[in-house]
Design an enzyme around this catalytic site. Structure first.
Site, PDB file in Angstrom:
ATOM      1  N   ASN A  94       0.818  -1.326   0.008  1.00 49.57           N
ATOM      2  CA  ASN A  94      -0.013   0.057  -0.039  1.00 49.57           C
ATOM      3  C   ASN A  94       0.896   0.966  -0.085  1.00 49.57           C
ATOM      4  OD1 ASN A  94      -1.707   2.159   0.717  1.00 49.57           O
ATOM      5  ND2 ASN A  94      -3.047   0.702   1.790  1.00 49.57           N
ATOM      6  N   THR A 126       0.053   4.361   2.551  1.00 47.77           N
ATOM      7  CA  THR A 126       0.300   4.392   3.890  1.00 47.77           C
ATOM      8  C   THR A 126       1.770   3.989   4.032  1.00 47.77           C
ATOM      9  OG1 THR A 126      -0.077   1.860   3.820  1.00 47.77           O
ATOM     10  CG2 THR A 126      -1.893   3.470   4.321  1.00 47.77           C
ATOM     11  N   GLN A 141       4.031   6.326   6.533  1.00 45.18           N
ATOM     12  CA  GLN A 141       4.769   6.101   7.545  1.00 45.18           C
ATOM     13  C   GLN A 141       6.192   6.458   7.717  1.00 45.18           C
ATOM     14  OE1 GLN A 141       3.532   3.737   9.924  1.00 45.18           O
ATOM     15  NE2 GLN A 141       5.387   3.287  11.010  1.00 45.18           N
ATOM     16  N   GLY A 144       7.524  -0.753   9.175  1.00 44.42           N
ATOM     17  CA  GLY A 144       7.280  -0.266  10.583  1.00 44.42           C
ATOM     18  C   GLY A 144       8.139   1.053  10.664  1.00 44.42           C
ATOM     19  N   GLU A 145       9.101   1.356  11.542  1.00 45.34           N
ATOM     20  CA  GLU A 145       9.757   2.484  11.871  1.00 45.34           C
ATOM     21  C   GLU A 145      11.227   2.570  11.097  1.00 45.34           C
ATOM     22  OE1 GLU A 145       9.117   2.843  15.957  1.00 45.34           O
ATOM     23  OE2 GLU A 145       6.940   3.479  15.577  1.00 45.34           O
TER      24      GLU A 145
END
Length: 168
Positions: A55, A58, A62, A128-129
């Site tokens: 995606n 998103t 992020q 994630g980060e």
């Protein structure tokens, strides 16, 4: 019948032979106001290898969040600790500065978007980060290239830069 999370999942020979890690490279440009020592991030490029991006909207958001968080960590956010008692001195948000829209430059996010067929059938890795990893170091290196001063303690505040320039 529930899911038994205690048993180990067997990895196939393909997964044993390959790593499924995500990678990110951050490129940061800063502007330093010489008389005051104020640092502003003027440009950010984050390039990521996270396998197939499922995606893009998103995923990009992020990374934007990671960059804003990194700007705050590198330049603004400071939790002052009283080492005698182990308590935070700035225990209210009036003294704890976080980035606002004016602190955030244009952020260019580049995804390699190449599926990893060894990891899973979709070829996706975790995002994630990962955009935050190494970001504060990229800011510190940009400050070093702009000023010639290596600041090793976050946040990089004007007083640290001005103190270092007084020694030169």
């Amino acid at each position: 019948m529930g899911l038994d999370l205690s048993r180990e999942v067997d990895k196939g020979p393909e997964q044993e032979a390959h790593s499924g890690k995500s990678f990110c490279a951050n490129f940061v440009e800063v502007r330093v106001h010489e008389p005051t020592g104020t640092v502003r991030v003027s440009r950010v490029v984050s390039a990521l290898d996270v396998g197939r991006v499922l995606n893009p909207k998103t995923a990009r958001s992020q990374v934007y969040g990671s960059v804003v968080w990194g700007i705050g960590m590198a330049l603004l956010e400071e939790a002052r600790l009283d080492h005698r008692y182990g308590r935070f001195v700035n225990n209210q948000l009036a003294e704890y500065h976080v980035p606002v829209s004016a602190d955030v430059p244009d952020i260019d996010v580049l995804f390699i978007d190449e599926p990893d067929p060894h990891l899973n059938p979709m070829g996706a890795k975790g995002l994630g980060e990962i955009g935050l990893i190494g970001f504060t170091a990229a800011v510190a290196n940009a400050v070093y290239h702009a000023t010639g001063q290596r600041i090793r303690e976050l946040p990089i505040t004007p007083d640290k830069l001005l103190k270092g320039s007084a020694r030169s």
